[in-house]
Design an enzyme around this catalytic site. Structure first.
Site, PDB file in Angstrom:
ATOM      1  CG  HIS A 126       0.071 -14.388  -4.874  1.00  0.00           C
ATOM      2  ND1 HIS A 126      -0.993 -15.303  -4.835  1.00  0.00           N
ATOM      3  CD2 HIS A 126       0.147 -14.120  -6.093  1.00  0.00           C
ATOM      4  CE1 HIS A 126      -1.480 -15.209  -6.182  1.00  0.00           C
ATOM      5  NE2 HIS A 126      -0.828 -14.646  -6.996  1.00  0.00           N
ATOM      6  CG  MET A 173      -5.980 -23.245  -0.835  1.00  0.00           C
ATOM      7  SD  MET A 173      -4.881 -22.290  -1.543  1.00  0.00           S
ATOM      8  CE  MET A 173      -5.553 -21.983  -3.181  1.00  0.00           C
TER       9      MET A 173
END
Length: 212
Positions: free
Chosen positions: A109, A90
């Protein structure tokens, strides 16, 4: 033997799927050289330790991005990593890190990019009313969810879905797509032209070596 470096921040479900693909022979001649976390206590890091995979922790909170990334890059180079795989990492990588591993960083993703980059992609797709969602494996560049697309897998949005149920089905496809993309990138049988990832024909086996 090709060596992977895995970067994660949380549970690392895609890391575990990659490790399973290696164990089950879907990623032959491949090993995970190092798992790196930027969050103390990340469950994915604990899972790597249980699997006997080398690990490293570089806590990113409170540090300059360039300094933190320099430490991570040095660790990956020390472990002679051929390909860096982001598995729920992240953080937006710094330009210096990307340059150090140009076209050697993959990310997955949970949307069909370029639609819905960034956080909560499944919720974004659901709120937008999409009938088709999915996941994308792409090379990482200096911009968020922007690099050249390697492959995509689609997931239908069905009646009765919510963002959670859609996300779970997308995640199941991620676990398949990531290992498939890693295998192809490691094969070297591709070219990049502009924003296009082009699969090349498999190299023929040298018949002169077949009987040796």
């Amino acid at each position: 033997m090709k060596r992977l470096g895995i970067l994660l921040s949380g549970r690392g479900s895609n890391f575990l799927a990659i490790a399973r693909s290696i164990r089950e022979g879907r990623l032959p001649e491949t090993e995970i050289a190092i798992v790196v976390a930027n969050v103390a206590g990340a469950p994915g890091l604990e899972a790597a330790i249980e699997l006997g995979i080398p690990t490293a922790l570089f806590v990113s909170q409170g540090r300059r991005r360039s300094d933190h990334d320099a430490d991570v890059a040095a660790c990956l180079k020390e472990h002679r990593v051929d390909l860096v795989c982001l598995a729920g990492y992240m953080r937006l990588l710094s330009p210096g890190f990307v340059a150090a591993f140009r076209n050697r960083i993959l990310n997955i993703h949970p949307s069909l990019l370029p639609a819905f980059p960034g956080l909560d992609a499944q919720q974004q797709a659901f709120d937008y009313g999409c009938r088709i969602a999915g996941c994308t494996v792409h090379f990482v560049d200096e911009h968020l969810d922007h690099g050249v697309i390697v492959l995509q897998r689609s997931v239908p949005v069905i009646d009765g879905d919510d963002a959670h149920s859609l996300g779970e089905r997308i995640l199941a496809e991620e676990h398949i797509a990531y290992s498939e993309a890693i295998a192809h990138v490691l094969s070297g049988e591709y070219a990049i032209e502009g924003r296009s990832y082009i699969r090349l024909p498999a190299r023929p086996v040298n018949e002169s070596n077949c009987n040796k």
